[in-house]
Design an enzyme around this catalytic site. Sequence first.
Site, short mmCIF file in Angstrom:
data_model
loop_
_atom_site.label_atom_id
_atom_site.label_comp_id
_atom_site.label_asym_id
_atom_site.label_seq_id
_atom_site.Cartn_x
_atom_site.Cartn_y
_atom_site.Cartn_z
N TYR A 8 0.83 -1.21 0.00
CA TYR A 8 0.00 0.00 0.00
C TYR A 8 0.87 1.26 0.00
O TYR A 8 1.70 1.43 0.89
CB TYR A 8 -0.91 -0.04 1.22
CG TYR A 8 -1.61 1.24 1.60
CD1 TYR A 8 -2.40 1.93 0.68
CD2 TYR A 8 -1.51 1.75 2.90
CE1 TYR A 8 -3.04 3.10 1.03
CE2 TYR A 8 -2.16 2.91 3.26
CZ TYR A 8 -2.92 3.59 2.33
OH TYR A 8 -3.56 4.74 2.70
N ASP A 28 -1.80 -6.33 9.40
CA ASP A 28 -2.86 -5.36 9.12
C ASP A 28 -4.00 -6.11 8.44
O ASP A 28 -3.90 -6.49 7.27
CB ASP A 28 -2.32 -4.26 8.22
CG ASP A 28 -3.31 -3.13 7.97
OD1 ASP A 28 -4.53 -3.41 7.97
OD2 ASP A 28 -2.88 -1.98 7.77
N ILE A 81 -7.31 -5.17 7.91
CA ILE A 81 -8.48 -4.30 7.74
C ILE A 81 -9.41 -4.78 6.61
O ILE A 81 -10.55 -4.34 6.54
CB ILE A 81 -8.07 -2.83 7.49
CG1 ILE A 81 -7.35 -2.66 6.14
CG2 ILE A 81 -7.21 -2.32 8.61
CD1 ILE A 81 -7.12 -1.21 5.78
N LYS A 135 -13.04 -0.55 5.71
CA LYS A 135 -13.19 -1.36 4.51
C LYS A 135 -14.36 -2.33 4.61
O LYS A 135 -15.19 -2.41 3.70
CB LYS A 135 -11.90 -2.13 4.22
CG LYS A 135 -10.66 -1.25 4.22
CD LYS A 135 -10.73 -0.10 3.22
CE LYS A 135 -9.47 0.74 3.27
NZ LYS A 135 -9.52 1.89 2.34
#
Length: 470
Positions: free
Chosen positions: A145, A230, A232, A272
């Site tokens: 990202y 992570d 999410i 998300k």
Amino acid sequence: MKQLSTKVTSNGHGQDSSYFLGWEEYEKNPYDEIKNPDGMIQMGLAENQLCFDLIESWLAKNPDAASLKRNGQSIFKELALFQDYHGMPEFKKAMAEFMEEIRGNRVTFDPKNIVLAAGSTSANETLMFCLAEPGDAFLLPTPYYPGFDRDLKWRTGAEIVPIHCSSSNGFQITESALQQAYQQAHKLDLKVKGVLVTNPSNPLGTALTRRELNLLVDFITSKNIHLISDEIYSGTMFGFEQFISVMDVLKDKKLENTEVSKRVHVVYSLSKDLGLPGFRVGAIYSNDDMIVSAATKMSSFGLVSSQTQYLLSALLSDKKFTSQYLEENQKRLKSRQKRLVSGLESAGITCLRSNAGLFCWVDMRHLLDTNTFEAELDLWKKIVYNVKLNISPGSSCHCTEPGWFRVCFANMSEGTLDLALKRLKTFVESTDCGRMISRSSHERLKSLRKKTVSNWVFRVSWSDRVPDER
């Protein structure tokens, strides 16, 4: 005398990345079906707008939560006054149970180990402050990202060393790539404090396999370093596979309540899965009491409002709603992803096989004039300025291979997506490469694709990703 700090005058934020520049161009000329039908379509924003109707329906049926009332009585004053930065116990409990539900209730999350933060951006940066000194390094698998260059490095002074992954195995993490990144950090005189992964991956749209997760846990165990997972996008899985959290692996390896488990930390957010980035709700989960204590103190710089906590506590505590929402959200994501993949294939473009997320990792290597990142940026500029689609080039995600792009599909209507695909197909057909693909030959290539990897159009087949070794 120097008037401004180095942070102000430096370029460490990464705002000049093509990832952010594409957003700037979109904001100058945003597409609108009525007001600006020739405007730019935003396909660079990983936003989930597919299930707002479900949340709005819940709000209509639960007016007390939306109106900040309890049993019909206003609690506005109670919520408007000072709140402890530890967060509301009922909200942390609801968050923990929602995270468990996404993981099939195979693992548990203790609400006392949850630290609330203003989104995953704040959560990841807080963990960096807790785990690393300026100049220490975290290893990240590529592509990753683009915002991590800002979130992890800009204010903390931490460094990122890439774990180079390739399309030859569907960009999966390998032991050799991990070891090479670790050795590279030491060559640069950087102390490695841990590994950070996104699971499911942004930008790949793929969940980590159990093999990869086992490899990561074994690696951080042997090196005595940390692992940040992570997660999410954990509620966006739309394939046949179940989402496997790093918490599943700790349980399977009987590492719960061990020193290793204290070095494994999970980041989560409602941005998300529920499509609520504007609510700024993120969380850190850690089994290390010192990390929880320090992160909780730091959270005073980025709190989640009491009003938001109260509303979402009621929503997440409605188990019937959360169960139906997760199931429907996954169905809609799968349908929309299929629509994007099908439209791209009609233009002679394929994607890495995905099973999660709000985007596809799209292979446009055959559209490059040369196999260089300069050619990738040239192609990106044509798509942004001529085709008027904002997509994210792989170079902004630190991909080591030119020609890959992240294309988002859940932040627009079906009609807008169809228009975007029509524009892209017209563009491809206007190129030398596009003119080489007649309708009949394209159909023939599609059928061949099921049997083998073709020479240039379909460079990454759906079978390239190594199956989960379960």
